[in-house]
Design an enzyme around this catalytic site. Structure first.
Site, PDB file in Angstrom:
ATOM      1  N   TYR A 148       0.854  -1.194   0.000  1.00 53.42           N
ATOM      2  CA  TYR A 148       0.000   0.000   0.000  1.00 53.42           C
ATOM      3  C   TYR A 148       0.882   1.233   0.000  1.00 53.42           C
ATOM      4  O   TYR A 148       1.856   1.304   0.739  1.00 53.42           O
ATOM      5  CB  TYR A 148      -0.911   0.012   1.223  1.00 53.42           C
ATOM      6  N   ASP A 243       9.253   2.923  -0.012  1.00 56.85           N
ATOM      7  CA  ASP A 243       8.194   3.597   0.722  1.00 56.85           C
ATOM      8  C   ASP A 243       8.326   3.196   2.187  1.00 56.85           C
ATOM      9  O   ASP A 243       7.902   2.122   2.593  1.00 56.85           O
ATOM     10  CB  ASP A 243       6.825   3.212   0.149  1.00 56.85           C
ATOM     11  N   LYS A 271       3.801   8.914   8.909  1.00 54.28           N
ATOM     12  CA  LYS A 271       3.507   8.319  10.222  1.00 54.28           C
ATOM     13  C   LYS A 271       4.434   8.820  11.347  1.00 54.28           C
ATOM     14  O   LYS A 271       4.247   9.930  11.825  1.00 54.28           O
ATOM     15  CB  LYS A 271       3.461   6.793  10.098  1.00 54.28           C
TER      16      LYS A 271
HETATM   17  C1  LIG Z   1       0.109   4.740   5.686  1.00 55.94           C
HETATM   18  C2  LIG Z   1       0.929   4.528   4.447  1.00 55.94           C
HETATM   19  C3  LIG Z   1       0.862   5.396   3.349  1.00 55.94           C
HETATM   20  C4  LIG Z   1      -0.131   6.525   3.285  1.00 55.94           C
HETATM   21  O1  LIG Z   1       0.108   7.479   4.257  1.00 55.94           O
HETATM   22  P1  LIG Z   1      -1.088   8.486   4.647  1.00 55.94           P
HETATM   23  O2  LIG Z   1      -0.456   9.403   5.649  1.00 55.94           O
HETATM   24  O3  LIG Z   1      -2.178   7.638   5.189  1.00 55.94           O
HETATM   25  O4  LIG Z   1      -1.480   9.186   3.409  1.00 55.94           O
HETATM   26  C5  LIG Z   1       1.718   5.192   2.296  1.00 55.94           C
HETATM   27  N1  LIG Z   1       2.599   4.179   2.301  1.00 55.94           N
HETATM   28  C6  LIG Z   1       2.695   3.324   3.329  1.00 55.94           C
HETATM   29  C7  LIG Z   1       3.722   2.238   3.294  1.00 55.94           C
HETATM   30  C8  LIG Z   1       1.848   3.462   4.426  1.00 55.94           C
HETATM   31  O5  LIG Z   1       1.915   2.572   5.421  1.00 55.94           O
END
Ligand SMILES: *Cc1c(COP(=O)(O)O)cnc(C)c1O
Length: 434
Positions: A148, A243, A271
């Site tokens: 994701y 990511d 995060k």
């Molecule tokens: C949570 C997450 C996102 C998205 O971040 P948001 O602050 O919710 O937009 C993107 N990549 C990863 C790996 C994530 O865990």
């Protein structure tokens, strides 16, 4: 039938919320669609604990989906935010706080040389993809099924049929043309990578992968595979984007890049980086970052980017994370917690695995000793998670409301919290396997 905790006030609030928001929530997973009952409306949090509208108390393992590595209401973070509150909320002009957070990150992270702050993980990833496309002058990207990367158009794409095909959109409203630029393959499959690169070599701008995929179970990849990924991208002039929105500042201050000992081309954060406030970031070498506006031709901006309150929270949190041994302690605590539960699972012979790395864990209801791909997760196994989740809530333990979500342990979780949780998990597993 077990006695459920009271959710009267939460249920009332949820009914009201349904009049205001689609599904009653501002982010879909919060709606508790994959578990029993209505979502709990949270009133407050302190250290490892949260309290809901009905005044039920829980030990929290969701931790706002990862950001709260220091637990709730940490005094240093709270004080930093309070101090900044006196000075104003936002200026839309540079502040020394942005320098401070950047300095803290860049002097303790050898994998990026420059950084740009944004306001969410989604934004960070979206911008990283644009940078990769702008830099390589290529359009296609490769992503992995089960990873994701936020909700931007290019990334709401899932695998089509066939081994190597263009993706299909995984959300209504994403133009087909976007999906045609995103190739989706399975994790842990070198052959699929080779095939895509041999078919589209000079068209691929970047491969994006989660540091350690942790949004669809915890799919820990072999070092060897990640190094292969680094090698094949380099050979074909494609960038590698890590990511690290979850793994950044979670696996260690230098995240998955250090864990795998890999130099990605671009790294995204989110995060934890904001200490609980909305912050995202992307970073890369000076050379690559020179392509971002106003220095370069890749446009990216944000009214509230580098927001002073958010920066203050990030600085306070990351200062603590940069202290020696912070991560070693979290890992040791997590390991002993998981080992104790595993011993119980073995004694009872339950078909449950607990996958774990750093202070992240994931319960998988299966006999398989290893899960590295999204399609190795049996959707039917989620029924057992639902039962466990309900039993845990009833015993004052808050896990994420889906069996595909990982759990997080914070520095605020005491041994007493963990011991209480272990006992609750034993009971919840007994209930799930009754
Ligand atoms: C949570 C997450 C996102 C998205 O971040 P948001 O602050 O919710 O937009 C993107 N990549 C990863 C790996 C994530 O865990």
């Amino acid at each position: 039938m077990e006695q459920d905790i009271s959710r009267v006030k939460s249920a009332e609030l949820f009914e009201k919320a349904k009049n205001y928001f689609p599904g009653g929530v501002n982010s879909p997973v919060r709606a508790f669609k994959s578990v029993y009952g209505t979502p709990l409306f949270i009133e407050r949090g302190d250290k490892a604990r949260i309290w809901d509208a009905d005044d039920n108390e829980f030990i929290d393992y969701c931790c706002s989906w990862g950001p709260l590595i220091l637990g709730h209401n940490h005094d240093k973070v709270r004080d930093a935010v309070a101090q900044q509150l006196d000075k104003g909320l936002s200026f839309g002009a540079p502040t020394r706080l942005e320098n401070e957070l950047a300095e803290l990150i860049l002097t303790n992270n050898s994998y990026i040389e420059k950084i740009r702050f944004v306001s969410s993980g989604t934004e960070a990833v979206m911008s990283a993809i644009r940078l990769a496309r702008g830099y390589t002058k290529r359009d296609k990207i490769i992503k992995f099924e089960g990873c994701y990367h936020g909700h931007s158009d290019s990334l709401l794409v899932k695998a089509g049929s066939g081994l190597v095909t263009f993706g299909e959109t995984s959300s209504a409203g994403v133009p087909k043309a976007f999906a045609e630029e995103t190739i989706v393959i399975s994790l842990n499959d070198k052959q699929a990578l080779e095939e895509v690169f041999s078919s589209f070599s000079d068209q691929i701008a970047a491969v994006i992968i989660e540091g350690i995929p942790a949004n669809n179970g915890l799919l820990i990849q072999d070092k060897d595979y990640i190094h292969f990924l680094r090698q094949i991208t380099q050979e074909h002039g494609a960038l590698l984007i890590f990511d690290e929105v979850i793994t950044g500042f979670r696996l260690g201050f230098e995240g998955a890049a250090r864990y795998y000992d890999i130099q990605p081309d671009i790294i995204t954060y989110g995060k934890i980086i904001g200490g609980g406030m909305p912050v995202g970031a992307y970073g890369a070498s000076k050379e690559l970052m020179a392509h971002i506006s106003p220095d370069g031709g890749v446009y990216q901006a944000g009214t509230l980017s580098g927001n002073p309150i958010a920066m203050s929270a990030g600085i306070a949190a990351l200062r603590i994370l940069a202290e020696p041994d912070f991560y070693t302690k979290q890992e040791e605590k997590t390991r002993s917690f998981i080992d104790t539960i595993r011993a119980y699972i073995d004694r009872r012979n339950y078909a449950v695995q607990i996958f774990t790395v750093g202070s992240i864990f994931w319960f998988a209801f299966t006999d398989q000793k290893s899960i590295k791909r999204a399609d190795e997760i049996d959707p039917l196994s989620m029924e057992k998670y639902k039962v466990m989740h309900r039993s845990l809530l009833n015993q004052g333990i808050y896990f994420g409301p889906s069996g595909y979500e990982v759990g997080f342990i914070s520095s605020a979780h005491t041994q007493e919290d963990l011991n209480q949780t272990i006992e609750a998990i034993k009971t919840a597993l007994d209930t799930a396997f009754a």
